[in-house]
Design an enzyme around this catalytic site. Structure first.
Site, PDB file in Angstrom:
ATOM      1  N   LYS A   1      19.947 -32.479   3.628  1.00 55.63           N
ATOM      2  CA  LYS A   1      20.997 -31.773   2.881  1.00 55.63           C
ATOM      3  C   LYS A   1      22.222 -32.640   2.594  1.00 55.63           C
ATOM      4  CE  LYS A   1      19.981 -26.957   3.465  1.00 55.63           C
ATOM      5  NZ  LYS A   1      18.914 -26.834   4.500  1.00 55.63           N
TER       6      LYS A   1
ATOM      7  N   GLU B   1      28.172 -21.999   0.010  1.00 55.09           N
ATOM      8  CA  GLU B   1      27.622 -20.869   0.746  1.00 55.09           C
ATOM      9  C   GLU B   1      26.684 -21.433   1.793  1.00 55.09           C
ATOM     10  OE1 GLU B   1      26.319 -22.178  -1.880  1.00 55.09           O
ATOM     11  OE2 GLU B   1      24.291 -22.446  -1.090  1.00 55.09           O
TER      12      GLU B   1
ATOM     13  N   SER C   1      11.825 -32.929   6.670  1.00 52.65           N
ATOM     14  CA  SER C   1      13.148 -32.703   6.067  1.00 52.65           C
ATOM     15  C   SER C   1      14.295 -32.677   7.067  1.00 52.65           C
ATOM     16  CB  SER C   1      13.120 -31.404   5.261  1.00 52.65           C
ATOM     17  OG  SER C   1      12.670 -30.326   6.069  1.00 52.65           O
TER      18      SER C   1
HETATM   19  C1  LIG Z   1      17.756 -26.098   4.324  1.00 56.97           C
HETATM   20  C2  LIG Z   1      16.564 -26.792   4.805  1.00 56.97           C
HETATM   21  C3  LIG Z   1      15.316 -26.700   4.147  1.00 56.97           C
HETATM   22  C4  LIG Z   1      15.095 -25.822   2.947  1.00 56.97           C
HETATM   23  O1  LIG Z   1      15.802 -26.163   1.812  1.00 56.97           O
HETATM   24  P1  LIG Z   1      15.172 -26.874   0.561  1.00 56.97           P
HETATM   25  O2  LIG Z   1      16.233 -26.806  -0.466  1.00 56.97           O
HETATM   26  O3  LIG Z   1      13.932 -26.134   0.167  1.00 56.97           O
HETATM   27  O4  LIG Z   1      14.847 -28.273   0.942  1.00 56.97           O
HETATM   28  C5  LIG Z   1      14.252 -27.441   4.622  1.00 56.97           C
HETATM   29  N1  LIG Z   1      14.369 -28.208   5.724  1.00 56.97           N
HETATM   30  C6  LIG Z   1      15.537 -28.321   6.397  1.00 56.97           C
HETATM   31  C7  LIG Z   1      15.584 -29.180   7.602  1.00 56.97           C
HETATM   32  C8  LIG Z   1      16.661 -27.613   5.965  1.00 56.97           C
HETATM   33  O5  LIG Z   1      17.808 -27.723   6.653  1.00 56.97           O
END
Ligand SMILES: *Cc1c(COP(=O)(O)O)cnc(C)c1O
Length: 401
Positions: free
Chosen positions: A91, A113, A383
């Site tokens: 993010k 948000e 992610s």
């Molecule tokens: C917020 C988040 C997501 C989901 O958001 P996307 O916009 O779909 O990437 C996925 N993995 C993590 C670790 C997150 O913090």
């Protein structure tokens, strides 16, 4: 060559658009124009790249998970380690990019948000780094559930604005953030947190997350001298997925897989699968764009369920709806149970505690890798890291911390 916005006037096929109140139209136009000059401004992009390297810690490794590969006995599995970024997830790539864009536009204040608090923390971090004023809208139920993240944001100098309307969660926080922006646009930029919302946000977020795919492509070519067979990412709003997919969309040999939250199974309403056909998912307008949305037969937006807060949203980015409809990307789901099993397996097998969101992508891989030959290659976009999720996992497993 001059960089362009990728969507065609804000549309990906029939999805996307700009369904925003009249008062916000000039603001969206201003953001679009500023974004175009920003990405074509060498000095501005150099500063962004340098901060990605020295502050965020890029590039992130593409790690060959040899123990997981051996255990599953099929495809060779690589993990793109977005969990190693500063603040623990992908993010920050977007929050930092948009905070720089805000300053580039001469704005002194940013708002955002947040649901689980991850995007709020990333935005508060970027605000502190650049000396911008920052306020984050958050439902009061989410604030109670995510107190550590509220405290983190406060420590970073950000005010968290409690939202007590509607369901008191993310959907309501988004509404309040738009309300604020329509009154404060002169000095304020709205840092949208995923590849969602009215044009140009889906294209902005895609651009700032595309660094994941660019690195992964270069790294796999270096490691294996060829492209992967599959690239897998979880899909909440869709930002980490579009970020890694963006570098492989023109390669027909690479199968792209987006994994949604199957929650307690997709028969009832306790899930968040918008792109897997169910009785509740169909195209509609939510928060500024036309895309697949979970809704009842009267068009009331449904509440969703997932063990992972980051995948728990009724809408999905418009580009994913288009990639789904045009069959360029395959979408599937993993249930809460499968995600927690994948979480546990990655902990034990590789010494990596993954975010529960990312665990959905790992869960797909656990099912699929054994079906593939041993010379096949899979890349999972990891992610984020899972330290934030240990309480949810303990709860799920009936343990106390
Ligand atoms: C917020 C988040 C997501 C989901 O958001 P996307 O916009 O779909 O990437 C996925 N993995 C993590 C670790 C997150 O913090």
């Amino acid at each position: 060559m001059k960089k362009q916005i990728r969507s065609s006037q804000g549309y990906f096929g029939r999805f996307g658009g700009q369904f925003a109140p009249e008062v916000l139209m000039p603001a969206l136009k201003e953001v679009e124009e500023a974004f175009l000059s920003f990405i074509n401004d060498r000095k501005a992009m150099q500063e962004y790249d340098e901060l990605l390297r020295k502050y965020v810690g890029r590039e992130t490794p593409l790690y060959y998970a040899s123990r997981l590969t051996d255990k599953l006995g099929g495809a060779r599995i690589y993990l793109k380690r977005e969990d190693l970024n500063h603040t623990g997830a992908h993010k920050i790539n977007n929050a930092l990019g948009q905070a720089l864009l805000a300053r580039y536009m001469g704005k002194t204040r940013i708002i955002a948000e947040t649901g689980a608090g991850q995007h709020g923390v990333a935005t508060a971090t970027a605000a502190a780094l650049l000396g911008l004023e920052c306020e984050i809208y958050m439902g009061t139920i989410d604030m109670a559930r995510q107190r550590p993240n509220v405290f983190r944001m406060n420590m970073l100098g950000t005010r968290v604005v409690p939202v007590d309307s509607g369901g008191k969660t993310l959907k309501d926080a988004v509404n309040e953030a738009y309300r604020d922006w329509s009154k404060t646009v002169r000095n304020t930029h709205y840092v949208l947190g995923s590849a969602l919302g009215p044009h140009p946000f889906p294209s902005i977020v895609r651009e700032f997350q595309s660094v994941i795919g660019k690195e992964a492509r270069k790294q796999i070519l270096q490691a294996e001298k060829r492209l992967p067979d599959e690239v897998i990412a979880c899909v909440g709003g869709g930002s980490n997925a579009i970020g890694i997919f963006s570098s492989f969309l023109d390669d027909d040999s690479v199968k792209l897989v987006g994994v949604e939250a199957g929650g307690m199974g997709i028969k009832g309403k306790k899930h968040a699968t918008r792109l897997t056909p169910t009785s509740y998912s169909r195209p509609g307008i939510l928060h500024g764009s036309f895309s697949f949305v979970l809704q009842d037969k009267n068009g009331q937006i449904l509440d969703t369920h997932s063990v992972s807060a980051g995948l728990d949203y009724s809408g999905v980015g418009p580009e994913h709806s288009w990639l789904c409809e045009s069959k360029k990307v395959n979408y599937t789901f993993a249930t809460d149970k499968e995600a927690v099993q994948a979480f546990t397996m990655l902990c034990e097998c590789e010494g990596i505690i993954p975010a529960l969101e990312s665990s959905h992508a790992v869960a797909y891989c656990i099912k699929q890798a054994p079906q593939l030959p041993r010379d096949a290659i899979m890349i999972i976009n990891l992610s984020g890291r899972g330290d934030k999720d240990i309480y949810s996992v303990a709860d799920y497993l009936g343990k106390t911390i």
